[in-house]
Design an enzyme around this catalytic site. Structure first.
Site, mmCIF file in Angstrom:
data_model
loop_
_atom_site.group_PDB
_atom_site.id
_atom_site.type_symbol
_atom_site.label_atom_id
_atom_site.label_comp_id
_atom_site.label_asym_id
_atom_site.label_seq_id
_atom_site.Cartn_x
_atom_site.Cartn_y
_atom_site.Cartn_z
ATOM 1 N N HIS A 193 0.911 -0.999 0.120
ATOM 2 C CA HIS A 193 -0.119 -0.102 0.043
ATOM 3 C C HIS A 193 0.882 1.163 -0.092
ATOM 4 O O HIS A 193 1.017 1.512 0.954
ATOM 5 C CB HIS A 193 -0.610 0.405 1.341
ATOM 6 C CG HIS A 193 -1.606 -1.247 1.206
ATOM 7 N ND1 HIS A 193 -1.056 -2.902 2.098
ATOM 8 C CD2 HIS A 193 -3.192 -1.793 1.690
ATOM 9 C CE1 HIS A 193 -2.078 -2.920 1.531
ATOM 10 N NE2 HIS A 193 -3.826 -2.791 1.691
ATOM 11 N N ASN A 202 -8.042 11.157 4.379
ATOM 12 C CA ASN A 202 -7.658 11.705 2.786
ATOM 13 C C ASN A 202 -9.240 11.354 1.679
ATOM 14 O O ASN A 202 -8.751 11.647 0.618
ATOM 15 C CB ASN A 202 -6.373 10.745 2.823
ATOM 16 C CG ASN A 202 -6.998 9.176 3.066
ATOM 17 O OD1 ASN A 202 -7.811 8.395 2.486
ATOM 18 N ND2 ASN A 202 -5.687 8.550 2.898
ATOM 19 N N ILE A 226 -10.598 8.755 0.939
ATOM 20 C CA ILE A 226 -9.959 7.979 0.181
ATOM 21 C C ILE A 226 -10.585 6.548 0.544
ATOM 22 O O ILE A 226 -9.757 6.289 1.706
ATOM 23 C CB ILE A 226 -9.298 8.038 -0.830
ATOM 24 C CG1 ILE A 226 -8.690 8.869 -1.642
ATOM 25 C CG2 ILE A 226 -8.866 6.854 -1.534
ATOM 26 C CD1 ILE A 226 -10.458 9.195 -2.751
ATOM 27 N N HIS A 265 -4.380 2.845 -3.545
ATOM 28 C CA HIS A 265 -3.902 2.677 -2.244
ATOM 29 C C HIS A 265 -3.073 1.745 -1.181
ATOM 30 O O HIS A 265 -2.694 1.081 -1.147
ATOM 31 C CB HIS A 265 -5.752 2.782 -1.679
ATOM 32 C CG HIS A 265 -6.045 1.601 -0.662
ATOM 33 N ND1 HIS A 265 -5.900 2.083 0.320
ATOM 34 C CD2 HIS A 265 -5.964 0.055 0.123
ATOM 35 C CE1 HIS A 265 -6.187 1.351 1.727
ATOM 36 N NE2 HIS A 265 -6.145 0.171 1.227
ATOM 37 N N ARG A 271 -18.387 -18.275 39.347
ATOM 38 C CA ARG A 271 -17.800 -17.484 38.871
ATOM 39 C C ARG A 271 -17.237 -17.086 40.292
ATOM 40 O O ARG A 271 -17.256 -15.952 40.357
ATOM 41 C CB ARG A 271 -18.605 -16.417 38.440
ATOM 42 C CG ARG A 271 -20.482 -15.924 38.875
ATOM 43 C CD ARG A 271 -21.558 -15.569 38.264
ATOM 44 N NE ARG A 271 -22.948 -15.786 38.726
ATOM 45 C CZ ARG A 271 -23.498 -15.184 38.777
ATOM 46 N NH1 ARG A 271 -23.723 -13.646 38.759
ATOM 47 N NH2 ARG A 271 -25.042 -15.755 39.860
ATOM 48 N N SER A 317 -22.836 -9.136 37.815
ATOM 49 C CA SER A 317 -23.048 -10.418 37.143
ATOM 50 C C SER A 317 -21.521 -11.156 36.919
ATOM 51 O O SER A 317 -21.508 -12.026 37.115
ATOM 52 C CB SER A 317 -23.363 -10.500 35.741
ATOM 53 O OG SER A 317 -24.503 -9.756 35.949
ATOM 54 N N PHE A 356 -20.851 -13.452 24.578
ATOM 55 C CA PHE A 356 -20.141 -11.637 23.661
ATOM 56 C C PHE A 356 -19.133 -11.760 24.383
ATOM 57 O O PHE A 356 -18.183 -10.497 23.553
ATOM 58 C CB PHE A 356 -21.167 -10.215 25.221
ATOM 59 C CG PHE A 356 -23.045 -10.748 24.988
ATOM 60 C CD1 PHE A 356 -23.223 -10.665 24.110
ATOM 61 C CD2 PHE A 356 -23.325 -11.200 26.004
ATOM 62 C CE1 PHE A 356 -24.831 -11.191 23.398
ATOM 63 C CE2 PHE A 356 -24.132 -12.116 25.768
ATOM 64 C CZ PHE A 356 -24.738 -10.938 24.803
ATOM 65 N N HIS A 409 -21.651 -17.345 33.583
ATOM 66 C CA HIS A 409 -22.676 -16.917 32.603
ATOM 67 C C HIS A 409 -22.185 -18.482 31.493
ATOM 68 O O HIS A 409 -23.104 -18.055 30.150
ATOM 69 C CB HIS A 409 -23.429 -16.341 32.172
ATOM 70 C CG HIS A 409 -24.452 -15.369 33.497
ATOM 71 N ND1 HIS A 409 -23.476 -14.199 34.071
ATOM 72 C CD2 HIS A 409 -25.422 -14.858 33.504
ATOM 73 C CE1 HIS A 409 -23.477 -14.137 35.125
ATOM 74 N NE2 HIS A 409 -24.584 -14.633 35.318
ATOM 75 N N HIS A 420 -28.655 -15.775 24.965
ATOM 76 C CA HIS A 420 -27.365 -15.453 25.558
ATOM 77 C C HIS A 420 -26.749 -16.226 25.576
ATOM 78 O O HIS A 420 -25.428 -16.082 26.231
ATOM 79 C CB HIS A 420 -27.666 -14.652 27.015
ATOM 80 C CG HIS A 420 -28.601 -13.163 26.798
ATOM 81 N ND1 HIS A 420 -29.409 -12.852 26.082
ATOM 82 C CD2 HIS A 420 -27.864 -11.839 27.869
ATOM 83 C CE1 HIS A 420 -29.256 -11.423 26.185
ATOM 84 N NE2 HIS A 420 -28.279 -10.417 27.058
ATOM 85 N N ARG A 445 -23.054 -19.747 36.097
ATOM 86 C CA ARG A 445 -23.828 -18.868 37.595
ATOM 87 C C ARG A 445 -24.281 -19.129 38.742
ATOM 88 O O ARG A 445 -24.399 -18.722 38.875
ATOM 89 C CB ARG A 445 -25.074 -18.491 36.252
ATOM 90 C CG ARG A 445 -25.873 -17.575 36.916
ATOM 91 C CD ARG A 445 -27.725 -16.625 35.758
ATOM 92 N NE ARG A 445 -28.384 -15.976 36.940
ATOM 93 C CZ ARG A 445 -28.927 -16.100 36.785
ATOM 94 N NH1 ARG A 445 -30.063 -17.119 35.941
ATOM 95 N NH2 ARG A 445 -30.316 -15.096 37.356
#
Lengths: 681, 681
Positions: free
Chosen positions: A27, A184, A186, A260, A355, A382, A441, A465, A477, A524
């Site tokens: 690049h 830039n 672009i 680029h 936990r 939690s 998550f 969990h 979840h 949990r």
């Protein structure tokens, strides 16, 4: 612009163009546009190429990592261990100059390229510095005062992770963070008008950043310099210097997407060199004045380090305890005897959620290990990641904490948290970063977990969990694929401890790790303390938890909450004439690194092996002949109702164990560990 | 506020509190705070509970999905198929009222809960509407004019995906999108001052949104109403109505984090009911006036649908072609004979990169299938996702395209793209959304891919640069764990076609799918057209590509670029006295759904099976006894150099094939497909 500025900047440009051309890949556009900013910034940074690990050096992160030719050219000019030959082998197999910045190259702080993450790493580096300064500086001794600098582009700003990290940086008022936005106009698809016309300055101001505009950064070195000086004076907020540049400046297609991601044509490079006063017939030619100039910059850095060392010597006399700790941390060693802080358990201890056991371990460790710095993505109550009397890492003027605090309120920003942890870890000083969220998550942060593993940053995810056992929140979840996803990633531990001893083992191995990050999956719901577990055995990643009184006809291998379930199933099976061994396998990665002899002592030939884990079965056939798992999404309901529905009960497991024994009766079973060759590792 | 407004709003509040209390699980805080906004919004929306699928209905997305009790209460009041008993079984196994909104519940448009994605789905729903309107509306016939509404909270705004989607929504000037920001200053960790003090309004304005402030949305119904009317008049930009609310309004702990995620105590609910004029001793009690009020709202919606149907009848006369297409799309059927558009190949055709073959398929299909709408995350020239003469989906006033355009410039926003595709797909009208990026960066969107699979939205990822074969960009861009990750996800196809016929098969099965999304992994490098492949065979997910002249002593099973490699290795093995079958397995999901008889005809007992795929071996033991793969990160260099380094060459494969045969000599091998029981599916 002085003559030497002009010469140096144009020399960066032609050398970057030659480098990309020689590789026939890469690049050139951003290096040509950002050369003036790079020249000004590196001329003003504090570092010593002879000692790239000096703890108080300024950090630089190239968040638009595809512009790496620019970084390599700068590192070469400044005298890092990167020769012209290294530039000539840009993007070739085995070179020091891979296609995107990798931490292994001297002078490269973090591995970048996946857009948005570099600027987020920079936020982590700045957090680390603020924490170290607040912890070790004394009224007469400024031991830590380095800045973190970053270059980033439109791509980084479009990515969500940059939002998460920059929003948090604004909240945290990180005055030690200065980022150059290469405006830039672009991107790969063409003009940013096609897809990205937000007002970036206004957005960053909304986060609490200072923004300084440099209208012509193609040539106006004075404006860039003055912006940088102003940014360094801004102590109570991060600063973005918005530099308007022309991508591919000087090339015939300057200002278009075509410069680029492809090398300039030879004739384009020839006209570029001519335009900038270089000999078009010479390649990789660097005037001695350019080297002289940058070596002077580096010499100033070396002098600064020398002065810092002498300052530290005085500090050591005045504050021997702090200095000793500082030096210990520099060495990367945890405090002597820290393992004694790890709790251990017996079956007499009450059933507890892992936990909760994790909370106990963390609370026990933080007092004795000052380099632990952790937080949660807005799930503190939690995840149970915050210890009693923790001080939050917050700007002191907020009244909510101190920069010496070690608990970070990450907000609902999993990906940002992951990338920030990488930055904290990359800072050095043995910082051990952990972050909490629901296991499901961690997937939001997959890109950051990948870079932790790839670049060897031993951060820790406290992932609670960890199954349908979370109950009512339901399938949105409840993780199913998550453990398989991360087990498939090289250089990552994925712990799923079954009880308190295994939780301690998970933290022990994770904290001792120099280069391997880890995810610790936690329940949990409450789990009994197991007979047969120990910190030592669990540290191997897998072990025989219990053997039947007579020769086993079945082996059940399980993790986490399914281990105690399997113990109950083994009781039923024993009564039905199927003596059963129970194996706990809290971490595939650690187990895989044991000797084959040991592994086969746990999972031998000749006995059917059944896995039990209430998530996907995908990947389990590596260890087991039959696999009891959940190859569908979960359900919303009371945890016990869901376990019953899916037959994750002692009877449900025993039934399948008996079926396994019946099915394989008469077969000469090999352990799945028997392999004719190993894959490429 | 009129009496009925007050009564209705407070009734929402007490019923939501009862619902969460009865479940002994859930989130009462946001329903109490947002009840007035819900009341105003649903009173002004256009929908018909008797026909929840009416295409021109207004859409509602609860992005803060944990507030689902609020949505269920509203759906119940409005006469959707959701009874008081359903509310009483909130969050119980098998109920219609799971812990977060799921598409299966009547009146719920998209599955939400994972924060930030709902508002991004809403952007997709709004894009879909703009496209349908621009495609089918005529000067005298407004066939499509529905709005998309969304509620979102601080958590959504912290997540990066909301940045990506909202930034794009601003660029696209989606005047049909109206979102309510519940600015309640509380998240799980406590006051948002701890972690989130950005100026959300300013940020959204920076994206090009209109923002209307409602200082007191706890009680000021008139202000909410007038904001909504103003928002509906704003036709050239999306609008955010920033409602300042008190979380848990009316409860004793109103305004604190403690009311966010736990049921209110019985005595708190009692005082709440008393305060709002309800009988504290009665539970799930709804005054008839409330039902009467909302049923009137719904009746107006039913009337609107009736009028729309009569409008459509006239439209059908005036524009029979457009109407026929509209109705075909409503029915979910692809155009008659569309499969004939799929190209097929013979070994005489030249070697071609599968990304290029994908471009050909797409170009062939878009003309005949108007419901295909696709784009790329700023990698158009790399993904080859844009067909010749494509019109961009852009606001007409930009001069860059039209809303009737079907090519979306997503920008560098993979997660946003994934969530937006889910919204487009959920809109109906048989919309087939695809999006391009590098395979490695589909991981940035893992959270959205998961929700596609969980909620049955058949979107298509065009995932190019699918291995170390991408070369110089290096390990930051080379997928290793990616296929395993997504193969482990339930209800997801992960195609890795080996040649042109397999590319056609991948698109065929993906486009025919009603409920299963897919990822199509494609090479950057050229691959030969195979002897033995066909669209029909590949559509089964796995098949025998070639058999040796005598009985096979080895089976090689491979995907994508490793299939032609395995064919070459089989030649070498044949010469060395090891007749070898080659199996191509382009999609695990489709193969798994074939009969056991068919599957065992492909991978039978008694013959050693070796897998060859230049990514992680994790998961392959499901089909093979030995596994040749890459259980480490890749490297930067020329593609061929990297393949050679890791021995992914005919000789490297043949060597391991011979080792496999030698190792298992004399063992009575069972096919890994032989299983005593199936996991839970």
């Amino acid at each position: 612009m002085s003559d030497i500025d002009t010469l140096a900047i144009n020399c960066i440009r032609v050398l970057a163009a030659d480098t990309v051309r020689k590789a026939d890949s890469g690049h050139p556009g951003a290096p040509l546009g950002m050369a003036p900013a790079a020249h000004v910034l590196f001329s003003n940074m504090k570092f010593n190429p002879q000692d790239p690990e000096w703890t108080n050096r300024d950090r630089f992160v190239l968040s638009n990592g595809h512009a790496v030719a620019l970084q390599y050219v700068m590192l070469h000019f400044l005298g890092y261990d990167l020769t012209l030959d290294d530039l000539k082998s840009f993007r070739q197999l085995g070179s020091k100059t891979p296609g995107h910045p990798e931490r292994e190259t001297p002078g490269v702080e973090v591995t970048t390229g996946p857009l948005g993450q570099g600027i987020s790493n920079a936020v982590g580096l700045a957090i680390a510095q603020a924490n170290i300064a607040a912890t070790y500086n004394k009224p007469d001794f400024t031991i830590s005062d380095n800045y973190t600098y970053s270059f980033f582009g439109d791509g980084c700003m479009m990515e969500g992770v940059s939002h998460e990290a920059c929003s948090l940086a604004g909240h945290l008022k990180l005055g030690n963070l200065i980022a150059f936005y290469d405006d830039n106009k672009i991107s790969i698809d063409g003009n940013t008008a096609l897809e990205f016309d937000e007002d970036v300055a206004k957005r960053l101001q909304a986060y609490g950043w200072e923004v300084i505009d440099v209208p012509n950064a193609d040539t106006d070195v004075a404006a860039i310099s003055s912006a940088l000086q102003k940014a360094k004076q801004t102590k109570d907020k991060p600063t973005c210097i918005q530099i308007h540049t022309t991508i591919g400046y000087g090339s015939v297609n300057a200002g278009t997407a075509s410069v680029h991601g492809s090398p300039l044509k030879p004739e384009d490079i020839a006209q570029l060199k001519k335009k900038f006063g270089f000999d078009p017939k010479k390649f990789f030619a660097v005037p001695q004045q350019v080297y002289d100039y940058y070596h002077k910059v580096s010499a100033a850095g070396a002098k600064a380090e020398k002065e810092w060392k002498s300052l530290f010597a005085s500090y050591k006399k005045a504050y021997p305890k702090e200095a000793a700790e500082y030096e210990r941390r520099q060495s990367g060693k945890l405090p002597e005897g820290w393992e004694k802080l790890l709790p251990s358990y017996t079956p007499a201890d009450p059933a507890t959620a892992t936990r909760k056991l994790s909370e106990t371990v963390l609370s026990d460790l933080v007092a004795g290990i000052p380099e632990i710095i952790g937080g949660s993505a807005d799930l503190t109550p939690s995840n149970l990641t915050r210890w009693k009397n923790a001080v939050d890492f917050q700007p002191p003027q907020s009244g909510l904490g101190e920069y010496s605090g070690r608990y970070i309120r990450y907000g609902v920003r999993e990906f940002g948290m992951g990338a920030i942890m990488n930055g904290i870890s990359a800072y050095g000083m043995n910082l051990k970063a952990y972050g909490g969220t629901f296991l499901n998550f961690v997937s939001y942060a997959a890109g950051a977990v990948r870079l932790s593993a790839l670049s060897g940053l031993p951060v820790i995810w406290v992932a609670t969990h960890d199954s349908i056992g979370l109950g009512e929140d339901g399938p949105t979840h409840q993780p199913i694929e998550t453990l398989a996803h991360f087990r498939a990633l090289p250089n990552l531990m994925v712990w799923r401890p079954a009880d308190g001893n295994e939780v301690s083992a998970a933290y022990k191995v994770s904290l001792e790790s120099d280069r391997t990050p880890s995810i610790i999956a936690l329940t949990r719901q409450g789990l009994p303390e197991l007979k047969g577990s120990s910190v030592e055995k669990a540290s191997k990643g897998g072990y025989v938890l219990q053997d039947p009184s007579s020769t086993a006809k079945l082996i059940i291998v399980a993790t986490g909450s399914e281990v105690s379930l399997s113990v109950k199933a083994a009781e039923l099976l024993e009564k039905r004439g199927i003596p059963t061994r129970v194996v706990s396998l809290p971490d595939f990665f650690s187990f895989d690194h044991q000797s084959l002899e040991y592994k086969k002592s746990v999972l031998p030939d000749g006995v059917p092996i059944m896995s039990v884990e209430v998530l996907t079965t995908f990947g389990w056939s590596k260890y087991s002949h039959s696999h009891f798992g959940l190859d569908r999404f979960g359900a919303s309901g009371k945890a016990n109702d869901i376990f019953n529905k899916f037959e994750f009960t002692p009877e449900g497991v025993a039934k399948r164990g008996a079926a396994t024994v019946g099915f394989f009766k008469g077969s000469k079973l090999l352990s799945p560990l028997d392999q004719p060759f190993t894959s490429i590792q």
